[in-house]
Design a protein around this motif. Sequence first.
Motif, PDB file in Angstrom:
ATOM      1  N   MET A   1      89.172  -9.652  66.127  1.00  0.00           N
ATOM      2  CA  MET A   1      90.525  -9.950  65.229  1.00  0.00           C
ATOM      3  C   MET A   1      91.204  -8.755  64.727  1.00  0.00           C
ATOM      4  SD  MET A   1      89.002 -13.151  63.281  1.00  0.00           S
ATOM      5  CE  MET A   1      88.537 -14.710  64.254  1.00  0.00           C
ATOM      6  N   PRO A   2      92.398  -8.448  64.591  1.00  0.00           N
ATOM      7  CA  PRO A   2      93.036  -7.492  63.861  1.00  0.00           C
ATOM      8  C   PRO A   2      92.660  -7.293  62.390  1.00  0.00           C
ATOM      9  CG  PRO A   2      94.543  -8.868  64.269  1.00  0.00           C
ATOM     10  CD  PRO A   2      93.562  -9.277  65.124  1.00  0.00           C
ATOM     11  N   CYS A   3      92.465  -6.327  61.859  1.00  0.00           N
ATOM     12  CA  CYS A   3      91.971  -6.310  60.547  1.00  0.00           C
ATOM     13  C   CYS A   3      92.773  -5.530  59.293  1.00  0.00           C
ATOM     14  CB  CYS A   3      90.408  -5.672  60.180  1.00  0.00           C
ATOM     15  SG  CYS A   3      89.640  -5.820  58.788  1.00  0.00           S
ATOM     16  N   ILE A   4      93.063  -6.034  58.226  1.00  0.00           N
ATOM     17  CA  ILE A   4      93.761  -5.182  57.103  1.00  0.00           C
ATOM     18  C   ILE A   4      92.712  -5.124  56.026  1.00  0.00           C
ATOM     19  CG2 ILE A   4      95.197  -5.305  55.331  1.00  0.00           C
ATOM     20  CD1 ILE A   4      97.364  -7.104  57.115  1.00  0.00           C
ATOM     21  N   ALA A   5      92.710  -3.725  55.608  1.00  0.00           N
ATOM     22  CA  ALA A   5      91.463  -3.517  54.612  1.00  0.00           C
ATOM     23  C   ALA A   5      92.277  -2.864  53.349  1.00  0.00           C
ATOM     24  CB  ALA A   5      90.562  -2.388  55.179  1.00  0.00           C
ATOM     25  N   LEU A   6      91.911  -3.396  52.260  1.00  0.00           N
ATOM     26  CA  LEU A   6      92.280  -2.830  51.137  1.00  0.00           C
ATOM     27  C   LEU A   6      91.060  -1.824  50.152  1.00  0.00           C
ATOM     28  CD1 LEU A   6      93.266  -6.514  49.543  1.00  0.00           C
ATOM     29  CD2 LEU A   6      94.608  -4.972  51.161  1.00  0.00           C
ATOM     30  N   THR A   7      91.651  -0.827  49.443  1.00  0.00           N
ATOM     31  CA  THR A   7      90.672  -0.206  48.823  1.00  0.00           C
ATOM     32  C   THR A   7      90.446  -0.413  47.278  1.00  0.00           C
ATOM     33  OG1 THR A   7      92.834   1.244  48.033  1.00  0.00           O
ATOM     34  CG2 THR A   7      91.949   1.827  50.037  1.00  0.00           C
ATOM     35  N   CYS A   8      90.672  -1.614  46.980  1.00  0.00           N
ATOM     36  CA  CYS A   8      90.771  -2.099  45.562  1.00  0.00           C
ATOM     37  C   CYS A   8      89.215  -2.247  45.548  1.00  0.00           C
ATOM     38  CB  CYS A   8      91.524  -3.143  45.234  1.00  0.00           C
ATOM     39  SG  CYS A   8      91.673  -4.528  46.396  1.00  0.00           S
ATOM     40  N   GLY A   9      88.386  -2.510  46.501  1.00  0.00           N
ATOM     41  CA  GLY A   9      86.894  -2.558  46.439  1.00  0.00           C
ATOM     42  C   GLY A   9      86.131  -1.471  46.236  1.00  0.00           C
TER      43      GLY A   9
END
Length: 226
Positions: A181-189
């Motif tokens: 699956m394509p993945c979007i990551a967030l840096t807020c973690g």
Amino acid sequence: MTAAPRPGVLFDVDGTLLDTNYLQTLAWWRAFRDTGHPEVSMAACHRAIGIASAGLVEHLLGDDVPDGEAITGAKDERYEPLRELVVAFPGVEDLLAACRERDLAVVLATSGEESDLEWMVPAIGGEDVVDGATTSGDVATAKPAPDLLQTAADSHGLDRGRTVAVGDTVWDVRAARDAGMPCIALTCGGISRAELEEAGADEVYDDPADLLAHLDDSLIGRVARG
């Protein structure tokens, strides 16, 4: 007649929708010290967040840990009083609603336990637009294995080829990659853009509000347009 698979978005919860990673880190660090493992640092705990509890203990202490259950039990005790501090990141409820408005299924895919949903879902908000949830209890092997995402997609009737995973750790990214699956990551973690991109994230945003601001140009927007 079986309904056709739907396009959708699989959202991780801790560190992605809820600002919990550092609370989780503190609880784990205290739990390791409570059970006689002071050598485990906060930094090590933080970098392991996103792995389901039993796997996290093995990741930090090695296989065949004799007191693994005691450690996870101590973590649960340490984390419970911290729950009153849990808040959603800005823009979360609007982001979930925007995905639904684009005719995408919205599914939570968390390494937490099913019982965690009792406090997670109200904290997230947007209950009316969440189609369902899959937890570590639904699979034999949780993140970073791909099973959680694959099960979440299949059990909610999603088209894997048109489903985007959203997470905040390298473990989320690896799970999505292995699930195809394509993945979007967030840096807020608390994990850097460079590390998330190196792990294989297709896109990286600061937080849910940043993703919402760029939603139509993101992978989610493209999936919604077909």
